[in-house]
Design a protein around this motif. Structure first.
Motif, PDB file in Angstrom:
ATOM      1  N   GLU A 157      19.052   8.213 -10.550  1.00 45.99           N
ATOM      2  CA  GLU A 157      20.143   8.677 -11.508  1.00 45.99           C
ATOM      3  C   GLU A 157      20.414  10.103 -11.516  1.00 45.99           C
ATOM      4  OE1 GLU A 157      19.567   7.605 -15.814  1.00 45.99           O
ATOM      5  OE2 GLU A 157      19.140   5.608 -15.383  1.00 45.99           O
ATOM      6  N   ILE A 158      21.641  10.387 -11.748  1.00 47.65           N
ATOM      7  CA  ILE A 158      22.050  12.179 -11.499  1.00 47.65           C
ATOM      8  C   ILE A 158      22.309  12.495 -12.903  1.00 47.65           C
ATOM      9  CG2 ILE A 158      23.305  13.426 -10.401  1.00 47.65           C
ATOM     10  CD1 ILE A 158      24.126  11.395  -8.332  1.00 47.65           C
ATOM     11  N   HIS A 159      21.693  13.693 -13.405  1.00 48.55           N
ATOM     12  CA  HIS A 159      22.020  14.067 -14.639  1.00 48.55           C
ATOM     13  C   HIS A 159      22.323  15.517 -14.373  1.00 48.55           C
ATOM     14  CE1 HIS A 159      20.685  10.514 -16.877  1.00 48.55           C
ATOM     15  NE2 HIS A 159      20.055  10.254 -16.062  1.00 48.55           N
ATOM     16  N   ASP A 160      23.429  15.882 -15.321  1.00 43.87           N
ATOM     17  CA  ASP A 160      23.577  17.503 -15.152  1.00 43.87           C
ATOM     18  C   ASP A 160      22.745  18.164 -16.558  1.00 43.87           C
ATOM     19  OD1 ASP A 160      24.761  16.415 -17.363  1.00 43.87           O
ATOM     20  OD2 ASP A 160      26.846  17.482 -17.022  1.00 43.87           O
ATOM     21  N   THR A 178      11.806  13.668  -8.480  1.00 45.32           N
ATOM     22  CA  THR A 178      13.108  14.310  -8.139  1.00 45.32           C
ATOM     23  C   THR A 178      13.395  14.376  -6.740  1.00 45.32           C
ATOM     24  OG1 THR A 178      12.082  16.439  -7.942  1.00 45.32           O
ATOM     25  CG2 THR A 178      12.874  15.574 -10.200  1.00 45.32           C
ATOM     26  N   LEU A 179      14.723  14.109  -6.394  1.00 42.85           N
ATOM     27  CA  LEU A 179      14.967  14.111  -4.924  1.00 42.85           C
ATOM     28  C   LEU A 179      15.807  15.146  -4.643  1.00 42.85           C
ATOM     29  CD1 LEU A 179      16.077  10.312  -4.328  1.00 42.85           C
ATOM     30  CD2 LEU A 179      14.029  11.348  -4.575  1.00 42.85           C
ATOM     31  N   LEU A 192       8.545  22.548 -12.339  1.00 41.02           N
ATOM     32  CA  LEU A 192       9.049  21.902 -13.272  1.00 41.02           C
ATOM     33  C   LEU A 192      10.264  22.911 -13.746  1.00 41.02           C
ATOM     34  CD1 LEU A 192       9.472  19.511 -15.405  1.00 41.02           C
ATOM     35  CD2 LEU A 192       7.713  20.793 -16.839  1.00 41.02           C
ATOM     36  N   ASP A 193       9.937  23.917 -13.723  1.00 41.64           N
ATOM     37  CA  ASP A 193      10.794  25.244 -14.226  1.00 41.64           C
ATOM     38  C   ASP A 193      12.158  25.260 -13.344  1.00 41.64           C
ATOM     39  OD1 ASP A 193       9.200  25.834 -16.375  1.00 41.64           O
ATOM     40  OD2 ASP A 193       8.237  27.774 -15.344  1.00 41.64           O
ATOM     41  N   ASP A 194      11.808  25.029 -12.098  1.00 39.03           N
ATOM     42  CA  ASP A 194      12.996  25.109 -11.335  1.00 39.03           C
ATOM     43  C   ASP A 194      13.739  23.647 -11.306  1.00 39.03           C
ATOM     44  OD1 ASP A 194      12.258  27.274  -9.714  1.00 39.03           O
ATOM     45  OD2 ASP A 194      10.621  26.143  -8.664  1.00 39.03           O
ATOM     46  N   VAL A 195      12.944  22.601 -11.695  1.00 43.60           N
ATOM     47  CA  VAL A 195      14.035  21.329 -11.886  1.00 43.60           C
ATOM     48  C   VAL A 195      14.793  21.732 -13.114  1.00 43.60           C
ATOM     49  CG1 VAL A 195      13.777  18.847 -12.639  1.00 43.60           C
ATOM     50  CG2 VAL A 195      12.099  19.976 -10.855  1.00 43.60           C
ATOM     51  N   LEU A 196      13.990  21.987 -14.220  1.00 44.09           N
ATOM     52  CA  LEU A 196      14.889  22.246 -15.421  1.00 44.09           C
ATOM     53  C   LEU A 196      15.910  23.306 -15.540  1.00 44.09           C
ATOM     54  CD1 LEU A 196      11.792  22.064 -17.976  1.00 44.09           C
ATOM     55  CD2 LEU A 196      13.396  20.245 -17.479  1.00 44.09           C
ATOM     56  N   ALA A 197      15.857  24.288 -14.522  1.00 44.66           N
ATOM     57  CA  ALA A 197      16.596  25.118 -14.342  1.00 44.66           C
ATOM     58  C   ALA A 197      17.955  24.851 -13.615  1.00 44.66           C
ATOM     59  CB  ALA A 197      16.205  26.450 -13.914  1.00 44.66           C
ATOM     60  N   SER A 198      17.958  23.702 -12.840  1.00 46.19           N
ATOM     61  CA  SER A 198      18.869  23.282 -11.613  1.00 46.19           C
ATOM     62  C   SER A 198      20.310  22.663 -12.656  1.00 46.19           C
ATOM     63  CB  SER A 198      18.376  22.051 -10.964  1.00 46.19           C
ATOM     64  OG  SER A 198      17.197  22.538 -10.307  1.00 46.19           O
ATOM     65  N   PRO A 199      21.335  22.932 -12.006  1.00 48.27           N
ATOM     66  CA  PRO A 199      22.627  22.421 -12.710  1.00 48.27           C
ATOM     67  C   PRO A 199      22.831  21.060 -12.859  1.00 48.27           C
ATOM     68  CG  PRO A 199      22.954  23.299 -10.564  1.00 48.27           C
ATOM     69  CD  PRO A 199      21.600  23.904 -10.731  1.00 48.27           C
ATOM     70  N   ALA A 200      22.055  20.253 -11.671  1.00 45.07           N
ATOM     71  CA  ALA A 200      22.109  18.897 -11.825  1.00 45.07           C
ATOM     72  C   ALA A 200      20.958  18.226 -10.932  1.00 45.07           C
ATOM     73  CB  ALA A 200      23.365  18.412 -11.151  1.00 45.07           C
ATOM     74  N   VAL A 201      20.167  17.315 -11.463  1.00 45.73           N
ATOM     75  CA  VAL A 201      19.047  16.679 -10.793  1.00 45.73           C
ATOM     76  C   VAL A 201      19.144  15.456 -10.268  1.00 45.73           C
ATOM     77  CG1 VAL A 201      16.470  16.545 -11.011  1.00 45.73           C
ATOM     78  CG2 VAL A 201      17.595  18.456 -11.607  1.00 45.73           C
ATOM     79  N   VAL A 202      18.718  14.953  -9.042  1.00 48.07           N
ATOM     80  CA  VAL A 202      18.620  13.650  -8.842  1.00 48.07           C
ATOM     81  C   VAL A 202      17.303  13.014  -9.253  1.00 48.07           C
ATOM     82  CG1 VAL A 202      19.156  11.776  -6.828  1.00 48.07           C
ATOM     83  CG2 VAL A 202      20.182  13.907  -6.947  1.00 48.07           C
ATOM     84  N   PHE A 203      17.162  12.062 -10.205  1.00 47.10           N
ATOM     85  CA  PHE A 203      16.071  11.480 -10.561  1.00 47.10           C
ATOM     86  C   PHE A 203      15.833  10.046  -9.777  1.00 47.10           C
ATOM     87  CE2 PHE A 203      16.753  14.542 -13.947  1.00 47.10           C
ATOM     88  CZ  PHE A 203      15.676  15.063 -14.227  1.00 47.10           C
TER      89      PHE A 203
END
Length: 329
Positions: A157-160, A178-179, A192-203
């Motif tokens: 799933e992709i989330h913004d 995360t991908l 984790l901080d980098d993941v949460l700061a990303s504009p969109a993440v592929v899970f």
């Protein structure tokens, strides 16, 4: 065929006439473009050297500019002529029959220069060409291709809004990965901080109760595999106390549907025909119900850990593919 002689920078042609005289075709050459410290490459080179029909030339573009490797040539309009040289001798444009491209983690300007020049060569058989590496650089695309070939793939799933999504997916999936959308290998490259700061993440949903990781090396229809028991494999905890993980071992009992799907994935890559993959390293996770899950594919993956651990003749298979290539790509 040109003799392997010590190359001195002074040997480089000094003007256009010298270049034109020097760039004459000789016998067929397998050009192995790789870092000098790659042990698997050394085994393949030694195996190719047993073939009397071709010469093998190992070349590290990172050495261009330090007096140990040279690219000399001439570009006139759309025509490019060149030779590469180092202490293994010289190889001329028209001699190149096959190229094995194994980029290091950090590539220099020399790599990009050589890649551009090799792109002008016609009728060259490639293993690990940069275009294929680029085409396989997107994990989501690879997951779709793997599923189309018949392999099992985890949910994605992709989330913004990654922060909220991570909490929700963790409760729904349990194990979450995360991908990276635009690069290899999997992972965002940060914490984790980098993941949460990303504009969109592929899970990606993690594989539950995974017992083994299987690495499968595909070489033009042949499949060599090794499995390694995972540290958190539930099989380890069936005994009391928990035993140590089993070491890497050769794995010959790949289920036929998985074997057929791997072949289909490689044969139909980018539409098949001349664009199919002749070499790839695929990774799978096997759960406690013996279900195989596609994990990732590496078009330039290193086969050497598998050969070193299991003694399977992968280097010989790669050498045969390069030395006896009959279909140009």
């Amino acid at each position: 065929m040109h003799e392997d002689t010590e190359l001195d920078e002074s040997e480089a042609p000094s003007d256009a006439e010298d270049i034109e005289e020097a760039l004459e075709p000789g016998g067929p050459v397998v050009l192995v473009v790789a870092d000098r410290s790659d042990p698997g490459v050394g085994e393949v080179v030694r195996a190719i050297e047993q073939n009397d029909d071709v010469r093998v030339h190992r070349f590290d573009p990172s050495a261009i500019g330090d007096g140990k490797a040279f690219v000399v040539g001439q570009i006139v309009g759309k025509l490019a002529r060149f030779w590469v040289g180092n202490d293994h001798g010289r190889t001329y444009l028209d001699e190149i029959r096959a190229v094995w491209w194994r980029p290091s983690a950090r590539t220099s300007e020399g790599w990009r220069t050589l890649e551009a020049l090799l792109a002008t060569c016609s009728n060259v058989f490639w293993v690990g060409s940069p275009s294929r590496v680029h085409a396989l650089s997107s994990p989501p695309r690879n997951l779709i291709a793997a599923a189309s070939a018949g392999l099992h793939t985890p949910l994605v799933e992709i989330h913004d809004h990654p922060g909220a999504a991570l909490m929700e997916l963790s409760s729904r999936w349990g194990v979450v990965r995360t991908l990276s959308w635009d690069g290899y290998p999997f992972g965002t490259g940060g914490g984790l901080d980098d993941v949460l700061a990303s504009p969109a993440v592929v899970f990606q949903q993690g594989v539950r109760h995974a017992t083994y990781r299987v690495s499968a090396v595909y070489v033009d229809g042949q499949l060599f595999a090794a499995r390694t028991e995972l540290p958190d494999s539930p099989l380890r905890f069936e005994s009391e106390p928990a035993r140590a993980p089993r070491p890497t071992e050769a794995f010959f009992d790949i289920p036929e549907p998985v074997r057929a799907s791997v072949t289909r994935f490689c044969e139909t890559f980018m539409g098949g025909t001349v664009n199919r993959l002749r070499y790839a390293l695929l990774h799978f996770l096997v759960d406690d119900h013996d279900k195989w899950w596609f994990d990732k594919i590496e078009p330039c993956g290193d086969f050497w850990p598998v050969e070193e651990a299991t003694k399977q003749p992968i280097s010989q298979a790669v050498a045969t593919l390069l030395a006896t290539a009959k279909e140009w790509e």
